[in-house]
Motif scaffolding. Structure first.
Motif, mmCIF file in Angstrom:
data_model
loop_
_atom_site.group_PDB
_atom_site.id
_atom_site.type_symbol
_atom_site.label_atom_id
_atom_site.label_comp_id
_atom_site.label_asym_id
_atom_site.label_seq_id
_atom_site.Cartn_x
_atom_site.Cartn_y
_atom_site.Cartn_z
ATOM 1 N N HIS A 229 4.930 -1.616 -7.570
ATOM 2 C CA HIS A 229 4.980 -0.581 -6.534
ATOM 3 C C HIS A 229 4.145 -0.999 -5.330
ATOM 4 N N ASP A 230 4.694 -0.804 -4.153
ATOM 5 C CA ASP A 230 3.948 -1.014 -2.912
ATOM 6 C C ASP A 230 2.618 -0.269 -2.986
ATOM 7 N N ALA A 231 1.539 -0.981 -2.665
ATOM 8 C CA ALA A 231 0.204 -0.373 -2.653
ATOM 9 C C ALA A 231 -0.627 -1.070 -1.574
ATOM 10 N N PHE A 249 -2.625 2.925 -2.926
ATOM 11 C CA PHE A 249 -2.610 2.676 -4.366
ATOM 12 C C PHE A 249 -2.531 3.976 -5.151
ATOM 13 N N ALA A 252 1.072 4.908 -5.708
ATOM 14 C CA ALA A 252 1.648 4.100 -6.773
ATOM 15 C C ALA A 252 1.248 4.636 -8.138
ATOM 16 N N CYS A 253 -0.007 5.011 -8.282
ATOM 17 C CA CYS A 253 -0.493 5.533 -9.563
ATOM 18 C C CYS A 253 0.153 6.870 -9.901
ATOM 19 N N LEU A 266 0.256 -3.376 -8.718
ATOM 20 C CA LEU A 266 0.095 -3.044 -7.300
ATOM 21 C C LEU A 266 0.556 -4.230 -6.471
ATOM 22 N N HIS A 269 0.315 -6.648 -0.887
ATOM 23 C CA HIS A 269 -1.072 -6.555 -0.457
ATOM 24 C C HIS A 269 -1.208 -6.827 1.040
ATOM 25 N N GLU A 282 -8.030 -2.381 -7.331
ATOM 26 C CA GLU A 282 -7.617 -2.402 -8.739
ATOM 27 C C GLU A 282 -8.533 -1.537 -9.599
ATOM 28 N N ALA A 285 -7.843 2.092 -8.849
ATOM 29 C CA ALA A 285 -6.524 2.496 -9.350
ATOM 30 C C ALA A 285 -6.544 2.727 -10.851
ATOM 31 N N THR A 292 -3.149 -0.637 -15.078
ATOM 32 C CA THR A 292 -2.819 -1.098 -13.727
ATOM 33 C C THR A 292 -3.421 -2.472 -13.498
ATOM 34 N N LEU A 294 -3.414 -5.821 -10.317
ATOM 35 C CA LEU A 294 -2.930 -6.378 -9.063
ATOM 36 C C LEU A 294 -1.809 -7.366 -9.363
#
Length: 303
Positions: A229-231, A249, A252-253, A266, A269, A282, A285, A292, A294
């Motif tokens: 997911h884009d974070a 982030f 995304a969570c 995630l 970047h 990270e 998140a 989760t 990176l």
């Protein structure tokens, strides 16, 4: 394939532009590119600068296949959207120069311009020394819509381009489903759901989520084995860049938790965030969704 039947690997994790190796990063500096493959079927999602290293890796396999079989080597490349950070590696992708290769290029028309025309414009003589027709590979172009899904028969490398309104959604043992996401400037983007047998990987980059989760994406990613997911942003950065088409982030969570996915990576970047900043993201998140990580170049999932 060395004891496994399916491989998912990450080759580029950055958004906007690549960062130079001299800047130092354990996460990776290339823009978006991931690969999902079986022994015979190769699907690449996005052609950011990460596709360059992937192309070099594929060359020996292509040559060996050609020597043994004397038939085209098929590679499918799907594009989430056509912004430059997701295209810039394509002219430097070694297989595009090989006559033994047949590339199947699948992507969305954008603002009324067809996908094939967009790719051809990228390598007009004003911008690049070779035109699309001068690359030696065979090339097929397909427009992508939210009704499109791509599937492969058991032992075939050739992709089938289906439409969910008329084709059986259980076709093939290796499938990629699409979802149109409207909140990325200027004409949206496409999350993809890769399905291999009973496994699911959702690739959702260049989306701007919602605090509390996005209902459509939650349904699309429901109980996935892996959600990428884009974070791009911290919470503070998002306040500054709200509306630019990328998520924090925390967004995304939220989606990972509501979709009940097994693991969250995630992704996308910000090139301005160094490793120290990313490891802090990270850590924060994981307080919101424990499993989760990176996304890092070289990260793999094997089944």
């Amino acid at each position: 394939m060395n004891g496994y039947n399916f491989l998912f690997e990450i080759f580029g994790v950055r958004g906007s532009y690549p960062i130079a190796p001299s800047e130092g990063t354990k996460i990776g500096g290339n823009t978006t590119c991931v690969m999902a493959r079986t022994a015979r079927q190769i699907v690449i999602l996005d052609a950011g600068s990460g596709i360059i290293a992937l192309g070099k890796r594929l060359v020996p396999e292509i040559l060996a296949y050609q020597k043994e079989h004397g038939k085209p080597f098929h590679i499918t490349i799907m594009f989430t959207h056509t912004h430059i950070d997701h295209l810039l590696g394509l002219p430097f992708f070694a297989p595009i120069y090989m006559s033994q290769v047949h590339l199947h290029l699948i992507g969305p028309p954008t603002l009324g311009i067809g996908f094939e025309e967009i790719l051809r414009t990228q390598v007009l003589p004003q911008y690049f020394p070779l035109t699309m027709d001068e690359f030696r590979s065979q090339k097929s172009f397909y427009d992508l819509s939210e009704n499109t899904f791509v599937y492969f028969d058991e032992d075939e490398a050739l992709p089938h381009i289906g439409d969910v309104r008329s084709d059986p959604i259980n076709a093939g043992h290796f499938r990629i489903h699409t979802m149109k996401y409207y909140f990325h400037p200027k004409d949206g983007s496409f999350p993809f759901r890769i399905e291999w047998k009973d496994k699911k990987i959702v690739f959702a980059t260049d989306i701007e989520g919602y605090q509390g989760g996005d209902h459509r994406l939650v349904q699309f990613a429901q109980k996935a084995d892996l959600l990428i997911h884009d974070a791009q942003y911290t919470q503070e950065q998002y306040q500054q860049f709200c509306g630019y088409g990328h998520s924090s982030f925390a967004m995304a969570c939220d989606t990972a938790r509501q979709a009940e996915v097994k693991k969250l990576l995630l992704f996308h970047h910000d090139p301005n965030n160094d490793d120290q900043a990313l490891f802090k993201i990270e850590k924060e998140a994981r307080k919101l969704f424990a499993n989760t990580e990176l996304a890092k170049e070289g990260w793999q999932q094997k089944w």
